[in-house]
Design a protein around this motif. Structure first.
Motif, mmCIF file in Angstrom:
data_model
loop_
_atom_site.group_PDB
_atom_site.id
_atom_site.type_symbol
_atom_site.label_atom_id
_atom_site.label_comp_id
_atom_site.label_asym_id
_atom_site.label_seq_id
_atom_site.Cartn_x
_atom_site.Cartn_y
_atom_site.Cartn_z
ATOM 1 N N ARG A 264 12.158 -35.882 97.339
ATOM 2 C CA ARG A 264 13.068 -35.590 96.238
ATOM 3 C C ARG A 264 13.323 -34.095 96.062
ATOM 4 N NH1 ARG A 264 11.434 -39.311 91.149
ATOM 5 N NH2 ARG A 264 13.245 -38.224 90.260
ATOM 6 N N ILE A 265 12.360 -33.234 96.423
ATOM 7 C CA ILE A 265 12.580 -31.789 96.258
ATOM 8 C C ILE A 265 13.175 -31.152 97.495
ATOM 9 C CG2 ILE A 265 10.658 -31.636 94.634
ATOM 10 C CD1 ILE A 265 9.161 -30.102 96.911
ATOM 11 N N GLY A 266 13.137 -31.827 98.646
ATOM 12 C CA GLY A 266 13.589 -31.240 99.904
ATOM 13 C C GLY A 266 15.014 -30.739 99.897
ATOM 14 N N PRO A 267 15.970 -31.510 99.351
ATOM 15 C CA PRO A 267 17.377 -31.057 99.406
ATOM 16 C C PRO A 267 17.648 -29.754 98.668
ATOM 17 C CG PRO A 267 17.244 -33.416 98.955
ATOM 18 C CD PRO A 267 15.853 -32.891 98.861
ATOM 19 N N LEU B 210 -2.645 -33.795 90.254
ATOM 20 C CA LEU B 210 -1.545 -32.943 90.717
ATOM 21 C C LEU B 210 -1.539 -32.861 92.240
ATOM 22 C CD1 LEU B 210 0.773 -30.960 90.218
ATOM 23 C CD2 LEU B 210 -0.933 -29.146 89.994
ATOM 24 N N ARG B 211 -2.707 -32.644 92.844
ATOM 25 C CA ARG B 211 -2.782 -32.580 94.313
ATOM 26 C C ARG B 211 -2.304 -33.896 94.936
ATOM 27 N NH1 ARG B 211 -6.320 -28.440 96.404
ATOM 28 N NH2 ARG B 211 -7.256 -27.201 94.734
ATOM 29 N N GLU B 212 -2.682 -35.004 94.311
ATOM 30 C CA GLU B 212 -2.256 -36.310 94.812
ATOM 31 C C GLU B 212 -0.738 -36.457 94.694
ATOM 32 O OE1 GLU B 212 -3.051 -41.056 93.828
ATOM 33 O OE2 GLU B 212 -4.479 -39.526 93.139
ATOM 34 N N ALA B 213 -0.169 -35.979 93.576
ATOM 35 C CA ALA B 213 1.274 -36.077 93.376
ATOM 36 C C ALA B 213 2.041 -35.235 94.394
ATOM 37 C CB ALA B 213 1.630 -35.643 91.958
ATOM 38 N N LEU B 214 1.546 -34.028 94.690
ATOM 39 C CA LEU B 214 2.241 -33.138 95.621
ATOM 40 C C LEU B 214 2.191 -33.662 97.049
ATOM 41 C CD1 LEU B 214 1.249 -29.578 94.324
ATOM 42 C CD2 LEU B 214 3.167 -31.031 93.677
ATOM 43 N N ALA B 215 1.211 -34.519 97.339
ATOM 44 C CA ALA B 215 1.125 -35.115 98.674
ATOM 45 C C ALA B 215 1.930 -36.407 98.773
ATOM 46 C CB ALA B 215 -0.339 -35.388 99.025
ATOM 47 N N ASP B 216 2.494 -36.855 97.660
ATOM 48 C CA ASP B 216 3.278 -38.080 97.639
ATOM 49 C C ASP B 216 4.562 -37.880 98.447
ATOM 50 O OD1 ASP B 216 4.635 -40.384 97.123
ATOM 51 O OD2 ASP B 216 4.805 -40.087 94.951
ATOM 52 N N PRO B 217 4.798 -38.669 99.502
ATOM 53 C CA PRO B 217 6.024 -38.494 100.308
ATOM 54 C C PRO B 217 7.299 -38.591 99.481
ATOM 55 C CG PRO B 217 4.466 -39.943 101.429
ATOM 56 C CD PRO B 217 3.920 -39.720 100.046
ATOM 57 N N GLU B 218 7.265 -39.406 98.422
ATOM 58 C CA GLU B 218 8.456 -39.541 97.599
ATOM 59 C C GLU B 218 8.764 -38.242 96.856
ATOM 60 O OE1 GLU B 218 11.808 -41.131 95.648
ATOM 61 O OE2 GLU B 218 10.751 -41.578 97.521
ATOM 62 N N PHE B 219 7.712 -37.553 96.372
ATOM 63 C CA PHE B 219 7.926 -36.265 95.704
ATOM 64 C C PHE B 219 8.498 -35.244 96.694
ATOM 65 C CE2 PHE B 219 6.358 -31.982 94.726
ATOM 66 C CZ PHE B 219 6.939 -31.795 93.481
ATOM 67 N N VAL C 19 6.500 -27.195 98.981
ATOM 68 C CA VAL C 19 5.280 -27.425 98.209
ATOM 69 C C VAL C 19 4.289 -26.309 98.507
ATOM 70 C CG1 VAL C 19 3.334 -28.993 97.859
ATOM 71 C CG2 VAL C 19 5.630 -29.911 98.202
ATOM 72 N N VAL C 20 3.653 -25.810 97.449
ATOM 73 C CA VAL C 20 2.671 -24.739 97.606
ATOM 74 C C VAL C 20 1.437 -25.277 98.311
ATOM 75 C CG1 VAL C 20 1.156 -23.163 96.352
ATOM 76 C CG2 VAL C 20 3.514 -23.497 95.597
ATOM 77 N N GLU C 21 0.848 -24.442 99.139
ATOM 78 C CA GLU C 21 -0.369 -24.821 99.847
ATOM 79 C C GLU C 21 -1.447 -23.782 99.594
ATOM 80 O OE1 GLU C 21 0.853 -25.052 103.895
ATOM 81 O OE2 GLU C 21 1.863 -26.990 103.670
ATOM 82 N N GLY C 22 -2.693 -24.108 99.968
ATOM 83 C CA GLY C 22 -3.780 -23.140 99.924
ATOM 84 C C GLY C 22 -4.410 -22.986 98.552
ATOM 85 N N ALA C 23 -4.984 -21.796 98.315
ATOM 86 C CA ALA C 23 -5.791 -21.556 97.121
ATOM 87 C C ALA C 23 -4.998 -21.694 95.834
ATOM 88 C CB ALA C 23 -6.415 -20.163 97.197
ATOM 89 N N THR D 179 12.951 -31.235 89.639
ATOM 90 C CA THR D 179 11.584 -31.193 90.155
ATOM 91 C C THR D 179 10.608 -31.773 89.139
ATOM 92 O OG1 THR D 179 12.094 -29.234 91.468
ATOM 93 C CG2 THR D 179 9.775 -29.666 91.018
ATOM 94 N N ALA D 180 10.792 -31.450 87.851
ATOM 95 C CA ALA D 180 9.892 -31.938 86.809
ATOM 96 C C ALA D 180 9.891 -33.462 86.751
ATOM 97 C CB ALA D 180 10.288 -31.351 85.464
ATOM 98 N N ARG D 181 11.048 -34.063 86.883
ATOM 99 C CA ARG D 181 11.122 -35.514 86.796
ATOM 100 C C ARG D 181 10.527 -36.180 88.033
ATOM 101 N NH1 ARG D 181 14.026 -36.833 82.301
ATOM 102 N NH2 ARG D 181 15.019 -35.007 81.341
ATOM 103 N N ALA D 182 10.696 -35.538 89.190
ATOM 104 C CA ALA D 182 10.026 -36.064 90.383
ATOM 105 C C ALA D 182 8.514 -35.947 90.239
ATOM 106 C CB ALA D 182 10.505 -35.296 91.614
ATOM 107 N N LEU D 183 8.045 -34.814 89.667
ATOM 108 C CA LEU D 183 6.603 -34.625 89.457
ATOM 109 C C LEU D 183 6.072 -35.621 88.437
ATOM 110 C CD1 LEU D 183 4.027 -32.893 89.890
ATOM 111 C CD2 LEU D 183 4.761 -31.546 87.914
ATOM 112 N N ALA D 184 6.820 -35.830 87.349
ATOM 113 C CA ALA D 184 6.368 -36.767 86.320
ATOM 114 C C ALA D 184 6.153 -38.155 86.897
ATOM 115 C CB ALA D 184 7.388 -36.806 85.179
ATOM 116 N N SER D 185 7.040 -38.581 87.788
ATOM 117 C CA SER D 185 6.912 -39.896 88.399
ATOM 118 C C SER D 185 5.663 -39.984 89.273
ATOM 119 C CB SER D 185 8.162 -40.196 89.228
ATOM 120 O OG SER D 185 8.046 -41.422 89.902
ATOM 121 N N SER D 186 5.481 -38.980 90.151
ATOM 122 C CA SER D 186 4.327 -39.011 91.061
ATOM 123 C C SER D 186 3.019 -38.741 90.322
ATOM 124 C CB SER D 186 4.528 -37.986 92.185
ATOM 125 O OG SER D 186 5.664 -38.317 92.967
ATOM 126 N N LEU D 187 3.031 -37.831 89.325
ATOM 127 C CA LEU D 187 1.825 -37.530 88.563
ATOM 128 C C LEU D 187 1.417 -38.743 87.721
ATOM 129 C CD1 LEU D 187 -0.221 -35.269 87.836
ATOM 130 C CD2 LEU D 187 1.305 -34.656 85.941
#
Length: 790
Positions: free
Chosen positions: A575-578, A563-572, A583-587, A339-347
């Motif tokens: 990569r975490i789906g399997p 971070l919000r932009e990265a979490l909305a990235d379809p590629e991210f 992904v966390v939502e809300g407040a 997950t960290a490496r997927a986040l690093a790419s999108s972030l």
């Protein structure tokens, strides 16, 4: 040998006098009289030999293929006793002692049943069968590979591997692919080295009965003399806000020890003699300053490039102007690392800079948190926080050392059990746990502290039970031992691997710990604990992004936006789906919501992490049993309960407290016929708010006239003919005699049921407590039921 009628009558009268005086229970008198009638003597022939009786049955055994299994029996009876072990009903040649050890077990032995016939001059008895389970041996796996080594000739070099798998493990070290004679342990020390050894590659073959594995190759570097220093990674230019610190670092190689001297605009900085240099507080006048470092040893010195410091006078300015580092507190390849490496790419894409991952795995994440707390508060060093961050306090950091940037994902955990656990779902697991003594259930965890430990502790706290916690250094060894049946339960990530294990039947899945179901197909049938007996149970492995305390608000806001932009990235998301995460939502995506959530988590887990044991409510493990006595005798009722000590007891008669009856056992005054039918129960309490009330046990006071006893035992149908004995022994015994009449296994069945009567049941009809008898007594009674006394 046959007893005379006079002997039977004489014995009956003596036993009646003893029972009336309270010395013998009437049921015991009946049994003794029965034995006298069927096989006793007049006393002139000396003591009769006692037939064998099994006091400790052979226990089931589970061993790995290639190992041996041992079965033992303990028996009583007149010596000498002889033993003959059987496998699947067939005698085993030479197996004639109280213990039998099998040859090396193979897969074909799985399910074999072992029993033993114990004999003496008075008869024989066959034990219960004990099943042998043959467990596949675990092939070796490597948890630590051999590492490269550098030495100065003629020093020796040491290479080490860490391996797991079924014992015994065999090691064979190799040099450049050829086996090294005598190098057969987990570590290998070379002979004194020479320059010719430089470049040699060492690996090790680890093997056992289940297979083998070859490690990676480790390279040996041998130098003859001191090597001058060289710069591996030079200092890089920085842009920081005015008033914030600036930190420069260098990485160099060469023969130790290496000395460092930092310079500013070409002049030495006093005291700046480490591999890192930090300018504690920057001012506008520092803009454009150039920082370099001289690295030296006995062979010479080298000067790094000059790194330029730029000062941003206000706001986040052009942040970020260089690459960022994401500290990840798990090993490369773990789920959180993926997950960290997927986040690093999108972030990185959202920030327009590279985000590199740095794995810091020591001390269960504490070192990673300490590294972030010590980093410059400029937004260029971040931390992937996880559930275990709930252990901030007392581990070198506190909540005040960090700034929350937003939660990222959360993954459900799952309560998994060994495949042979006698519970099919959470409801039956709850009953099974309640019936186990305190500390007997083994709960493995994937580290201490860890989300696995927090989840497991909470699970048992809500079941008001106390397990024995077995911590492991990670998920792999904990799962291996659970699969092998070493431990009972494990709270682990609900990953595809776990789902496959449950679907294949090698693990049991008892419930997801989140309030939402897993999206994984193999876990679709596993309910949440919240919906299956533990309302409100909600534990997830969460990941969040953190920065050092003191990072400017403008930088924090920029990072949160990215971070919000990265979490909305379809590629991210892809990569975490399997892994079954979402992904966390809300407040909780916001800085304030994330900070509030982490604070609540710390408060939630505080008691568990502080090691303060929760008070476990009392639980009845052995209920009071019905008692039958004759008038003038006392009756004793007992209970066995578990829970946090001290436990207090209060016995009741017909629902009313009995004064002074405050122990685990209660003995009545001498009884009369008026006490017949009275019920006795007990309330067990401790410091917990809940108390446990036992089932009610019934007292039966029965008067069987002595004049009927002789006829009673001489009758071939006395259960149907003599109401006093039927009332004494209970209607369930009367039903047994008719229900199994004519069966070929009738006697064996009755012997077994009579012996287990005090703790078993005929359908839903409980047997009386007087049925707890020896094998000999049960055999005599069964024969009497079937054919009547001689």
């Amino acid at each position: 040998m046959t007893a005379t009628l006079d002997g039977v009558v004489h014995g009956a009268h003596a036993l009646l006098r003893a029972a009336t005086a309270g010395a013998l229970n009437l049921a015991a008198a009946c049994l003794l009289l029965l034995m006298a009638a069927c096989g006793g003597s007049s006393g002139d022939d000396g003591p009769a030999a006692t037939a064998p009786a099994i006091t400790t049955q052979p226990a089931a055994a589970s061993v790995e293929v290639g190992q041996t299994a041992s079965f033992s029996v303990v028996a009583s009876g007149t010596a000498p006793l002889t033993y003959q072990w059987q496998r699947n009903g067939t005698a085993i040649t030479g197996a004639t002692s109280a213990t039998y050890t099998t040859p090396a077990v193979t897969r074909a032995d799985d399910g074999a049943a072992y029993s033993v016939v114990v004999s003496n001059s008075a008869g024989s008895v066959t034990s219960a069968t004990a099943l042998l389970t043959a467990v596949a041996a675990q092939a070796p796996t490597l948890s630590a590979q051999p590492a490269d080594a550098s030495v100065v000739a003629p020093a020796t070099a040491t290479f080490t591997v860490q391996a797991q798998g079924s014992a015994p493990l065999a090691y064979q070290w190799q040099r450049n692919g050829a086996a090294i004679a005598g190098a057969t342990s987990a570590s290998y020390i070379t002979p004194a080295t020479a320059l010719a050894d430089s470049g040699a590659r060492f690996s090790v073959l680890v093997s056992n009965a289940a297979g083998s594995i070859t490690s990676d190759e480790a390279e040996l570097t041998v130098t003859e003399s001191v090597v001058a220093p060289s710069i591996t990674t030079g200092p890089v230019g920085l842009t920081v806000l005015a008033g914030q610190p600036a930190q420069f670092s260098v990485s160099a190689s060469g023969t130790a020890p290496l000395a460092y001297q930092w310079r500013r605009n070409g002049s030495d900085i006093p005291g700046a003699t480490a591999a890192q240099y930090t300018l504690a507080t920057t001012v506008a006048g520092d803009d454009g300053a150039a920082f370099s470092v001289v690295v030296s040893n006995a062979a010479g010195s080298v000067t790094s490039n000059a790194a330029v410091l730029r000062i941003d006078a206000g706001g986040a300015g052009a942040f970020p102007t260089r690459s960022l580092t994401l500290i990840v507190p798990v090993a490369a390849g773990a789920a959180a690392d993926t997950t960290a490496r997927a986040l690093a790419s999108s972030l990185g894409a959202a920030l327009g800079q590279t985000v590199s991952v740095r794995n810091v795995t020591s001390n269960s994440g504490a070192t990673a948190m300490q590294n972030l707390a010590a980093a410059a508060a400029d937004g260029y060093t971040l931390l992937l926080g996880r559930t275990v961050m709930s252990s901030f306090e007392g581990r070198g950091t506190s909540l005040d050392d960090f700034e929350a940037l937003g939660l990222i994902i959360e993954t459900p955990l799952l309560i998994a059990g060994r495949r042979d656990l006698p519970a099919a779902d959470h409801a039956t697991l709850t009953s099974w746990i309640a019936g186990q003594p305190a500390g007997s259930v083994k709960l493995s965890t994937q580290g201490s502290p860890s989300a696995s430990e927090l989840c497991g502790r909470l699970f048992f706290q809500q079941h008001r039970a106390t397990p024995t916690i077995v911590p492991y250094a990670g998920s792999a060894p904990a799962l291996v031992d659970l699969l092998a049946g070493v431990n009972d339960l494990l709270c682990t990530e609900a990953t595809p691997t776990i789902g496959d294990r449950i679907a294949a039947g090698t693990l049991r899945g008892y419930g997801l710990t989140s309030r939402w179901s897993s999206p994984l197909a193999t876990l679709a049938g596993v309910p949440t604990l919240d919906a299956s007996g533990l309302p409100g149970f909600d534990v997830t492995e969460w990941l969040g992004l953190h920065a050092p305390s003191g990072t400017p608000a403008a930088v924090l806001d920029r990072l949160n936006s990215a971070l919000r932009e990265a979490l909305a990235d379809p590629e991210f998301v892809r990569r975490i789906g399997p892994d079954g995460a979402r992904v966390v939502e809300g407040a909780r995506l916001g800085r304030a919501g994330h900070a509030s959530f982490v604070a609540a988590e710390i408060a939630r887990w505080g008691t568990l992490l502080a090691g303060e044991p929760a008070v476990v409510a009392p639980s009845i493990t052995n209920q009071p049993l019905d008692v039958t006595v004759s008038p003038g005798a006392a009756a004793t009722f007992s209970v066995i309960a578990t829970g946090t000590a001290p436990l207090t007891y209060q016995w009741r008669r017909n629902g009313s407290d009995i004064a002074g009856a405050t122990a685990a056992s209660y003995t009545t005054p001498v009884t009369t016929l008026a006490d017949d039918g009275a019920t006795f129960s007990v309330i067990v309490r401790n410091a917990h708010a809940d108390a446990a009330t036992s089932a009610a046990a019934t007292l039966r006071v029965v008067n069987v006239p002595g004049t009927t006893l002789d006829a009673l035992f001489r009758s071939r149908n006395c259960m149907a003919c003599h109401a006093p004995l039927v009332k004494l022994l209970g209607p369930s015994w009367q039903q047994v005699a008719g229900r199994y009449a004519g069966r070929s296994d009738q006697e064996a069945y009755l012997v077994d049921r009579i012996r287990l009567g005090g703790v078993g049941a005929w359908g839903q009809v409980p047997m009386p407590s007087t049925a707890q008898v020896t094998v000999d007594e049960a055999t005599q009674m069964a024969r009497w039921f079937i054919g009547g006394a001689p």
